[in-house]
Design a protein around this motif. Sequence first.
Motif, PDB file in Angstrom:
ATOM      1  N   LEU A  75      20.668  56.535 -21.173  1.00 24.20           N
ATOM      2  CA  LEU A  75      21.994  56.626 -21.013  1.00 24.20           C
ATOM      3  C   LEU A  75      21.954  55.574 -22.212  1.00 24.20           C
ATOM      4  N   THR A  76      21.629  54.211 -22.438  1.00 26.53           N
ATOM      5  CA  THR A  76      21.720  52.898 -23.403  1.00 26.53           C
ATOM      6  C   THR A  76      21.614  53.644 -24.906  1.00 26.53           C
ATOM      7  N   GLU A  77      19.993  54.310 -25.335  1.00 25.35           N
ATOM      8  CA  GLU A  77      20.370  54.476 -25.790  1.00 25.35           C
ATOM      9  C   GLU A  77      21.486  56.227 -26.548  1.00 25.35           C
ATOM     10  N   LEU A  78      21.318  56.571 -25.954  1.00 19.39           N
ATOM     11  CA  LEU A  78      22.724  57.832 -26.241  1.00 19.39           C
ATOM     12  C   LEU A  78      23.684  57.219 -26.774  1.00 19.39           C
ATOM     13  N   GLU A  79      24.084  55.731 -25.624  1.00 21.47           N
ATOM     14  CA  GLU A  79      25.153  54.767 -26.561  1.00 21.47           C
ATOM     15  C   GLU A  79      25.397  54.726 -27.553  1.00 21.47           C
ATOM     16  N   THR A  80      24.303  53.570 -27.841  1.00 21.15           N
ATOM     17  CA  THR A  80      23.697  52.826 -28.745  1.00 21.15           C
ATOM     18  C   THR A  80      24.252  54.633 -30.092  1.00 21.15           C
ATOM     19  N   LEU A  81      23.576  55.347 -29.745  1.00 22.73           N
ATOM     20  CA  LEU A  81      23.604  56.669 -31.063  1.00 22.73           C
ATOM     21  C   LEU A  81      25.192  56.743 -31.182  1.00 22.73           C
ATOM     22  N   MET A  82      26.350  56.840 -30.200  1.00 24.88           N
ATOM     23  CA  MET A  82      27.667  57.526 -30.479  1.00 24.88           C
ATOM     24  C   MET A  82      28.488  56.228 -30.591  1.00 24.88           C
ATOM     25  N   GLU A  83      27.942  54.887 -31.144  1.00 25.74           N
ATOM     26  CA  GLU A  83      28.454  53.988 -31.059  1.00 25.74           C
ATOM     27  C   GLU A  83      28.581  53.518 -32.795  1.00 25.74           C
ATOM     28  N   HIS A  84      28.080  54.841 -32.948  1.00 28.12           N
ATOM     29  CA  HIS A  84      28.444  54.833 -34.592  1.00 28.12           C
ATOM     30  C   HIS A  84      28.785  56.730 -34.991  1.00 28.12           C
ATOM     31  N   GLN A  85      29.756  57.054 -34.335  1.00 27.89           N
ATOM     32  CA  GLN A  85      30.326  58.029 -34.374  1.00 27.89           C
ATOM     33  C   GLN A  85      31.699  57.656 -35.662  1.00 27.89           C
ATOM     34  N   TRP A  86      31.897  58.528 -36.647  1.00 26.01           N
ATOM     35  CA  TRP A  86      32.913  57.883 -36.912  1.00 26.01           C
ATOM     36  C   TRP A  86      34.122  58.898 -36.935  1.00 26.01           C
ATOM     37  N   PRO A  87      35.225  58.020 -37.239  1.00 22.08           N
ATOM     38  CA  PRO A  87      36.314  58.263 -36.876  1.00 22.08           C
ATOM     39  C   PRO A  87      36.649  59.976 -37.098  1.00 22.08           C
ATOM     40  N   ASP A  88      35.983  61.014 -37.462  1.00 22.25           N
ATOM     41  CA  ASP A  88      36.210  62.224 -37.412  1.00 22.25           C
ATOM     42  C   ASP A  88      35.175  62.565 -36.308  1.00 22.25           C
ATOM     43  N   GLY A  89      34.773  62.118 -35.963  1.00 19.95           N
ATOM     44  CA  GLY A  89      34.068  62.486 -34.823  1.00 19.95           C
ATOM     45  C   GLY A  89      32.394  62.741 -35.381  1.00 19.95           C
ATOM     46  N   MET A  90      32.513  62.880 -36.746  1.00 24.21           N
ATOM     47  CA  MET A  90      30.675  63.085 -37.093  1.00 24.21           C
ATOM     48  C   MET A  90      29.721  61.745 -36.580  1.00 24.21           C
ATOM     49  N   VAL A  91      28.812  62.074 -36.269  1.00 33.19           N
ATOM     50  CA  VAL A  91      27.699  60.983 -35.854  1.00 33.19           C
ATOM     51  C   VAL A  91      26.561  61.527 -36.725  1.00 33.19           C
ATOM     52  N   PRO A  92      26.028  60.162 -37.621  1.00 33.50           N
ATOM     53  CA  PRO A  92      25.145  60.514 -38.809  1.00 33.50           C
ATOM     54  C   PRO A  92      23.842  60.465 -38.406  1.00 33.50           C
ATOM     55  N   HIS A  93      22.716  61.052 -39.364  1.00 37.50           N
ATOM     56  CA  HIS A  93      21.747  61.504 -38.231  1.00 37.50           C
ATOM     57  C   HIS A  93      20.534  59.967 -38.632  1.00 37.50           C
ATOM     58  N   ILE A  94      21.279  59.206 -39.825  1.00 41.86           N
ATOM     59  CA  ILE A  94      20.042  58.005 -39.446  1.00 41.86           C
ATOM     60  C   ILE A  94      21.218  56.740 -39.784  1.00 41.86           C
ATOM     61  N   ILE A  95      20.980  55.418 -38.752  1.00 38.78           N
ATOM     62  CA  ILE A  95      22.002  53.958 -38.551  1.00 38.78           C
ATOM     63  C   ILE A  95      20.900  53.552 -38.959  1.00 38.78           C
ATOM     64  N   PHE A  96      21.173  52.339 -39.884  1.00 41.85           N
ATOM     65  CA  PHE A  96      20.394  51.589 -40.486  1.00 41.85           C
ATOM     66  C   PHE A  96      20.345  50.187 -39.479  1.00 41.85           C
ATOM     67  N   HIS A  97      20.200  49.500 -38.007  1.00 47.97           N
ATOM     68  CA  HIS A  97      19.972  49.029 -37.683  1.00 47.97           C
ATOM     69  C   HIS A  97      19.611  47.225 -38.557  1.00 47.97           C
ATOM     70  N   GLU A  98      18.564  47.206 -38.886  1.00 48.10           N
ATOM     71  CA  GLU A  98      18.622  46.830 -39.580  1.00 48.10           C
ATOM     72  C   GLU A  98      18.100  46.905 -40.762  1.00 48.10           C
ATOM     73  N   PRO A  99      18.092  46.268 -42.079  1.00 45.68           N
ATOM     74  CA  PRO A  99      17.432  46.348 -43.736  1.00 45.68           C
ATOM     75  C   PRO A  99      15.875  46.730 -43.238  1.00 45.68           C
ATOM     76  N   ASP A 100      15.394  47.565 -44.235  1.00 47.71           N
ATOM     77  CA  ASP A 100      13.945  47.626 -44.323  1.00 47.71           C
ATOM     78  C   ASP A 100      13.453  48.255 -45.488  1.00 47.71           C
ATOM     79  N   ASP A 101      13.332  47.907 -46.124  1.00 45.33           N
ATOM     80  CA  ASP A 101      12.901  48.276 -47.980  1.00 45.33           C
ATOM     81  C   ASP A 101      11.411  48.990 -48.029  1.00 45.33           C
TER      82      ASP A 101
END
Length: 137
Positions: free
Chosen positions: A52-78
């Motif tokens: 459930l934490t996995e899904l909650e973390t994903l949903m924390e990054h839901q956009w105001p219009d409801g969209m959930v992005p396909h990538i969340i860049f939690h930390e920089p990686d060149d």
Amino acid sequence: MSDFVAQAKAILRVNDRGTFTIPTAGLYPFQWNWDSGFAALGFAHFDVDRALTELETLMEHQWPDGMVPHIIFHEPDDGYFPNAEVWDTQRPVPTSGITQPPVAGFVLADIMARQPADSPYIERARKLAKQIHRWHQ
């Protein structure tokens, strides 16, 4: 079969970043929408809280219009392209600007179908279901 299960658990643990799972160490260093759903399904077999934490973390990054992005860049990686700078979504935590078909609803339903009626996870699941519904809208 027990070796296969042990290997699957080990892969999830190696790719576990605490609140999200990366799909493949060294190749995909970020949280990916579909992959989080599949990781949650795996975790649910031995750690429902982590699933459930996995899904909650994903949903924390839901956009105001409801969209959930396909990538969340939690930390920089060149080492990954197209990186957060390419997307330039202006989000507090950078994300891509597109989504994937929503599997999170099916994942949540599957996880909760295996829980007892008095599951301690019901309230968390209800909150997630509301967020997932917004995504579908």
